[in-house]
Design a protein around this motif. Structure first.
Motif, mmCIF file in Angstrom:
data_model
loop_
_atom_site.group_PDB
_atom_site.id
_atom_site.type_symbol
_atom_site.label_atom_id
_atom_site.label_comp_id
_atom_site.label_asym_id
_atom_site.label_seq_id
_atom_site.Cartn_x
_atom_site.Cartn_y
_atom_site.Cartn_z
ATOM 1 N N HIS A 159 1.037 -1.086 -0.042
ATOM 2 C CA HIS A 159 -0.331 -0.405 0.383
ATOM 3 C C HIS A 159 0.841 1.473 -0.202
ATOM 4 N N ALA A 160 0.340 2.770 -0.447
ATOM 5 C CA ALA A 160 0.984 3.898 -0.443
ATOM 6 C C ALA A 160 0.960 4.102 0.686
ATOM 7 N N ASP A 161 0.057 4.256 2.334
ATOM 8 C CA ASP A 161 -0.159 5.009 2.908
ATOM 9 C C ASP A 161 -0.993 3.370 3.964
ATOM 10 N N PHE A 162 -1.412 4.527 5.111
ATOM 11 C CA PHE A 162 -1.893 3.289 6.506
ATOM 12 C C PHE A 162 -3.462 3.340 6.076
ATOM 13 N N ALA A 163 -3.993 3.944 5.280
ATOM 14 C CA ALA A 163 -5.324 4.051 4.913
ATOM 15 C C ALA A 163 -5.968 2.578 5.742
ATOM 16 N N TRP A 164 -5.912 1.751 4.726
ATOM 17 C CA TRP A 164 -6.547 0.230 5.665
ATOM 18 C C TRP A 164 -6.529 0.303 7.456
ATOM 19 N N TRP A 165 -5.584 1.026 8.071
ATOM 20 C CA TRP A 165 -5.677 1.001 9.670
ATOM 21 C C TRP A 165 -7.135 1.125 9.663
ATOM 22 N N LEU A 166 -8.207 2.290 9.261
ATOM 23 C CA LEU A 166 -8.910 3.092 9.529
ATOM 24 C C LEU A 166 -10.119 2.868 8.575
ATOM 25 N N PRO A 167 -10.452 1.657 7.871
ATOM 26 C CA PRO A 167 -11.240 1.482 6.709
ATOM 27 C C PRO A 167 -12.593 1.865 6.927
ATOM 28 N N ALA A 176 -6.206 10.955 12.961
ATOM 29 C CA ALA A 176 -5.341 11.341 12.025
ATOM 30 C C ALA A 176 -4.248 12.133 12.367
ATOM 31 N N ALA A 177 -4.193 12.543 13.121
ATOM 32 C CA ALA A 177 -2.445 12.729 13.553
ATOM 33 C C ALA A 177 -1.438 10.921 13.471
ATOM 34 N N MET A 178 -1.623 10.690 13.938
ATOM 35 C CA MET A 178 -1.371 9.130 13.893
ATOM 36 C C MET A 178 -0.932 8.312 12.854
ATOM 37 N N LEU A 179 -2.168 8.272 11.737
ATOM 38 C CA LEU A 179 -2.318 8.672 10.278
ATOM 39 C C LEU A 179 -0.929 9.157 9.584
ATOM 40 N N GLU A 180 -0.723 10.745 9.915
ATOM 41 C CA GLU A 180 0.265 11.706 8.983
ATOM 42 C C GLU A 180 1.070 11.467 9.263
ATOM 43 N N ARG A 181 1.427 10.802 10.283
ATOM 44 C CA ARG A 181 3.046 10.768 11.163
ATOM 45 C C ARG A 181 3.137 9.310 10.580
ATOM 46 N N ALA A 182 2.377 7.843 10.549
ATOM 47 C CA ALA A 182 2.921 6.853 9.981
ATOM 48 C C ALA A 182 2.844 6.810 8.552
ATOM 49 N N ASN A 183 2.465 7.682 7.686
ATOM 50 C CA ASN A 183 2.521 7.947 6.002
ATOM 51 C C ASN A 183 3.757 8.570 5.532
ATOM 52 N N SER A 184 3.971 9.303 6.854
ATOM 53 C CA SER A 184 5.341 10.547 6.095
ATOM 54 C C SER A 184 6.496 9.549 6.546
ATOM 55 N N VAL A 185 6.908 8.464 7.118
ATOM 56 C CA VAL A 185 8.214 7.899 6.658
ATOM 57 C C VAL A 185 7.963 6.520 5.417
ATOM 58 N N ILE A 186 6.684 6.326 5.301
ATOM 59 C CA ILE A 186 6.509 5.881 3.945
ATOM 60 C C ILE A 186 7.739 5.171 3.145
ATOM 61 N N MET A 187 8.145 4.883 2.733
ATOM 62 C CA MET A 187 9.738 4.720 1.808
ATOM 63 C C MET A 187 8.360 4.212 0.130
ATOM 64 N N PRO A 188 8.405 4.476 -0.897
ATOM 65 C CA PRO A 188 7.444 3.877 -2.022
ATOM 66 C C PRO A 188 8.317 2.510 -1.937
ATOM 67 N N THR A 189 7.488 1.752 -2.185
ATOM 68 C CA THR A 189 7.821 0.442 -2.386
ATOM 69 C C THR A 189 7.002 -0.404 -3.075
ATOM 70 N N GLU A 190 7.703 -1.259 -3.985
ATOM 71 C CA GLU A 190 6.471 -2.276 -4.940
ATOM 72 C C GLU A 190 7.643 -3.318 -5.680
ATOM 73 N N ALA A 191 6.155 -4.356 -5.480
ATOM 74 C CA ALA A 191 6.405 -5.715 -5.940
ATOM 75 C C ALA A 191 6.933 -6.122 -7.021
ATOM 76 N N LEU A 192 8.016 -6.558 -7.194
ATOM 77 C CA LEU A 192 8.960 -6.941 -8.952
ATOM 78 C C LEU A 192 7.659 -8.327 -9.240
ATOM 79 N N THR A 193 7.051 -8.062 -10.173
ATOM 80 C CA THR A 193 6.141 -9.334 -10.460
ATOM 81 C C THR A 193 6.799 -9.791 -12.295
ATOM 82 N N ALA A 194 7.318 -11.090 -11.475
ATOM 83 C CA ALA A 194 7.454 -11.628 -13.378
ATOM 84 C C ALA A 194 7.531 -13.378 -13.379
ATOM 85 N N PRO A 195 7.793 -14.047 -13.792
ATOM 86 C CA PRO A 195 7.945 -15.451 -14.435
ATOM 87 C C PRO A 195 8.559 -15.585 -13.349
ATOM 88 N N GLY A 196 9.515 -16.416 -12.374
ATOM 89 C CA GLY A 196 10.721 -16.751 -11.372
ATOM 90 C C GLY A 196 10.920 -15.851 -10.484
#
Length: 310
Positions: A159-167, A176-196
């Motif tokens: 996920h790009a943020d922690f919005a799923w904490w409070l769906p 809201a402040a807790m979410l803002e603090r948590a979101n501020s330290v997220i480093m953009p991350t993606e899974a590499l999807t390919a065969p193998g």
């Protein structure tokens, strides 16, 4: 030998013979500053035997915001998460949904047993409650290996943020402040999807982009294969990449590449798949062709490229 007996046999007990040595848990800390503070048994590779192992390690160590359905043998709906509010071990939502946290406030020597204990607690807990820490009293004698489908891989959603904490909720000012603090330290991350390709993740740290790839091969054989590829000029993921080194996490080696930040994360999936083929060929060839002198030298160089995860 029964499954639980085999699991116990694979554990490594830490002793106080040399408390200044690196802790067997793979944290990188000295034993006396990590598990040496107690008498817990350290399971160096807590998720061994599970197809989910590489992604379990990734969720524990470096995925900032991720969730995945836990492939339980009994089919119960449980969501595994990278981290929960307050780094809790488990949370039961008001609707009864169970969430387990990987990045928790504990120095336990057996993460697999902790997760099984957290799940047992959650299944009997009242909706709206949370478990801060799994202590010895919460362990049931079971481990994830006793509860999961061993051949079913984990399928994390990053996920790009922690919005799923409070769906579906409008958070109060404190939440809201807790979410803002948590979101501020997220480093953009993606899974590499390919065969193998499994357990490989692209991350942008702000100054550099990396690919971190959790490998399940025996470290001795993996390092030999990487050395062979290095000597052949096939260690990189392609143009714009550089092998940076590796770190250890829960009994596994995690190679890391620096990659061009200007390229989209998805552009590394194809090169990763090509590298996986080269690595498999190198591993297969080791049985019939031991390392040459040049490859041994390459291995020594790679062994010195140990990096610290930040």
């Amino acid at each position: 030998m029964g499954k639980k007996t085999r699991n116990r046999a694979n554990r490594s007990e830490a002793t106080a013979d040399n408390p200044r040595r690196p802790c067997p848990c793979g944290s990188g800390k000295r034993y006396k500053a990590c598990h040496g503070a107690g008498d817990d048994v350290i399971v160096v590779r807590p998720f061994e035997g599970l197809a989910a192992e590489p992604d379990l390690v990734a969720m524990r160590e470096f995925l900032p915001s991720a969730t995945a359905p836990l492939p339980l043998r009994d089919g119960g709906p449980v969501t595994l998460t990278s981290v929960l509010p307050g780094a809790s071990a488990a949370l039961v939502r008001d609707n009864g949904e169970i969430l387990l946290g990987m990045q928790v406030q504990t120095r336990s020597g057996d993460l697999s047993a902790d997760l099984a204990g957290a799940l047992a607690w959650a299944r009997s807990a009242e909706p709206g409650s949370s478990l801060p820490v799994v202590g010895p009293d919460r362990r049931t004698g079971e481990r994830l290996q006793d509860l999961l489908e061993p051949e079913t891989p984990l399928e994390p959603t990053v996920h790009a943020d922690f919005a799923w904490w409070l769906p579906g909720e409008s958070p109060d000012p404190e939440a809201a402040a807790m979410l803002e603090r948590a979101n501020s330290v997220i480093m953009p991350t993606e899974a590499l999807t390919a065969p193998g390709v499994r357990g490989a993740y692209w991350v942008d740290t702000g100054s550099k982009a990396h690919v971190r790839w959790v490998r399940t091969e025996d470290e001795t054989w993996l390092m030999a294969a990487l050395a062979r590829l290095s000597d052949q000029g096939g260690l990189e993921l392609g143009e714009g990449s550089r092998y940076a080194g590796s770190f250890r996490a829960h009994g596994l080696l995690v190679p890391v590449w620096d990659v061009d930040r200007e390229m989209h994360s998805s552009e590394w999936a194809g090169p990763a798949a090509e590298f996986a083929v080269r690595l498999d060929e190198a591993l297969a060839g080791l049985a019939d062709a031991p390392l040459t002198d040049a490859e041994h030298r390459a291995r020594e160089v790679l062994s010195g490229k140990q990096i610290t995860l930040r």
